[in-house]
Design an enzyme around this catalytic site. Structure first.
Site, mmCIF file in Angstrom:
data_model
loop_
_atom_site.group_PDB
_atom_site.id
_atom_site.type_symbol
_atom_site.label_atom_id
_atom_site.label_comp_id
_atom_site.label_asym_id
_atom_site.label_seq_id
_atom_site.Cartn_x
_atom_site.Cartn_y
_atom_site.Cartn_z
ATOM 1 N N TYR A 90 0.863 -1.180 0.000
ATOM 2 C CA TYR A 90 0.000 0.000 0.000
ATOM 3 C C TYR A 90 0.896 1.226 0.000
ATOM 4 O O TYR A 90 1.825 1.320 0.808
ATOM 5 C CB TYR A 90 -0.897 0.018 1.248
ATOM 6 C CG TYR A 90 -1.634 1.336 1.445
ATOM 7 C CD1 TYR A 90 -2.961 1.479 1.054
ATOM 8 C CD2 TYR A 90 -0.986 2.447 2.004
ATOM 9 C CE1 TYR A 90 -3.624 2.684 1.218
ATOM 10 C CE2 TYR A 90 -1.648 3.656 2.161
ATOM 11 C CZ TYR A 90 -2.965 3.766 1.773
ATOM 12 O OH TYR A 90 -3.624 4.961 1.921
ATOM 13 N N GLU B 156 -3.389 7.566 -4.110
ATOM 14 C CA GLU B 156 -3.269 6.307 -3.372
ATOM 15 C C GLU B 156 -3.154 5.130 -4.335
ATOM 16 O O GLU B 156 -3.894 5.054 -5.311
ATOM 17 C CB GLU B 156 -4.499 6.124 -2.475
ATOM 18 C CG GLU B 156 -4.447 4.872 -1.614
ATOM 19 C CD GLU B 156 -5.771 4.620 -0.897
ATOM 20 O OE1 GLU B 156 -5.872 4.992 0.285
ATOM 21 O OE2 GLU B 156 -6.686 4.056 -1.508
#
Ligand code: GDP
Ligand code: MN
Length: 382
Positions: free
Chosen positions: A101, A190
């Protein structure tokens, strides 16, 4: 402004962040053609402005073009948390060894961009933050100092990425993500998941990209990416007319001048037992045309039963506002009861204009509290 996954990936690609080859499709036939072009297997991914599509069934693997067509037929038209799927992104499927992530977001309290990186990607980042906070590495960048390669190295080492070839790729991606973030005036970029393939290749498999609305004037190419069909039609109309408008759930239309007064008006309407239908701010120096535009937006809301105008004239002149109300009534034939409270600069003159026009649905009140009470009563009576 939130971008779709495929738009964010297009930007990633332009900044040199590796993404998979893909095509946009709006029909099952197009999805089939895309799969034929790309080569199987592919993933068919719902393009909606909300996350968690995987869990909701909006992302499906397809082994053949015929299967891609069938999966697209299932996903197109699907409702995922109030969003109807109008488009799918068909992408060459990746083999996944690890899911990381990576994000950069503007941290308002620190007044700096904040990088977050963890090798526990793929799932909800909130879950990782709650269950294993140490696994989530956080690092601010001082905007005056700018980004330096050590930022990226620290993120990668602290998160425990051990393979040197993988470290190198992720370090490069972090630097490019910072460039994309600053270059696009983003508030969030993101990548979840940032995958590592069995061959050791690192690639962005998803994208969440939010651009600061206030910076869109200097990014006409990004402004064009706005998905008008996916935004609330009233808010879209307001944006087109330059009206500051937020849709709320009630039935009393609220219009004030200045964000502070308008918020107080929303509170007072609630305080006297009503439910505001919107927050609409005329701003300072509102002219008659501004009032016409705002009234047009508010009156288009089918939930609105009465409208409360709460104006304190400082820069805004109350006679101008009164003229705007009368002009709007003349142009649009608004039938809603309208309660007007005018105070401040030229209030006398404004009230006189309204009185003389003698419109049956316009009611004047001297105070904010009385105006709110009256508007709530009138909404209940409709
Ligand atoms: P989200 O659910 O809206 O966050 O959508 P994502 O694009 O992040 O996809 C959710 C999950 O689907 C990912 O974490 C992957 O596990 C899986 N997925 C997406 N694309 C692929 C792919 O190309 N290959 C494989 N094997 N899995 C994928
Ligand atoms: Mn994701």
């Amino acid at each position: 402004m939130d971008l779709h996954e495929y738009q964010g990936k297009e930007l990633f690609r332009s900044f040199g962040i590796p993404v998979s080859e893909g095509r946009l499709a709006t029909t099952p036939d197009e999805a089939r053609a895309a799969a034929e072009e790309l080569g199987e297997p592919v993933v068919v991914k719902a393009q909606i402005l909300t996350g968690g599509r995987g869990k909701a069934g909006g992302i499906k693997l397809a082994e053949t073009p015929a299967e891609a067509q069938a999966r697209a037929a299932e996903i197109l038209g699907m409702d995922i948390r109030g969003h109807t799927v109008e488009k799918v992104w068909v992408e060459r499927a990746s083999d996944i060894a690890h899911e990381h992530y990576l994000s950069i977001a503007f941290d308002r309290s620190a007044k700096r961009p904040l990088f977050m990186f963890t090798t526990q990607g793929g799932m909800d980042i909130e879950e990782v933050a709650a269950s294993s906070p140490d696994a989530l590495v956080r690092l601010h960048v001082d905007p005056l100092e700018g980004f330096h390669p050590w930022h990226a190295r620290r993120l990668v080492y602290q998160a425990g990425v051990e393979d040197p070839a993988e470290q190198k790729q992720i370090v490069a991606i972090i630097g490019k993500l910072y460039e994309a973030f600053v270059g696009c005036d983003a508030t969030l970029c993101e990548i979840n998941p940032l995958v590592v393939t069995p061959d050791g290749e690192v690639r962005a498999l998803d994208s969440k990209f939010t651009v600061d609305d206030n910076a869109l004037f200097r990014h006409p190419d990004l402004a064009e990416m706005r998905d008008v069909a996916a935004t609330d039609p009233l808010e879209a109309l307001a944006r087109e007319k330059g009206v500051t408008y937020v849709k709320l759930a009630g039935d009393v239309g609220v219009l004030g001048n200045g964000a502070g007064l308008t918020m107080a008006t929303v509170d007072v309407v609630t305080f006297v037992g009503g439910r505001p239908a919107d927050f609409c701010d005329l701003g300072g120096g509102g002219d008659a045309q501004g009032v016409v535009d705002a009234l047009e937006v508010i009156a288009k809301d089918p939930d609105v039963r009465s409208i409360f105008f709460n104006i304190f004239g400082g820069i805004t002149r109350c006679d101008e506002v009164a003229r705007g109300i009368l002009r709007a009534l003349g142009q649009m034939g608004i039938e809603h009861p309208i309660v007007v409270r005018l105070d401040g600069t030229n209030a006398e003159e404004g009230r006189r204009l309204l009185r003389e026009a003698d419109a049956t649905n316009v009611h004047t009140e001297a105070t904010m509290l009385d105006g709110a009470r009256r508007a709530v009563e009138l909404a209940a009576a409709v």
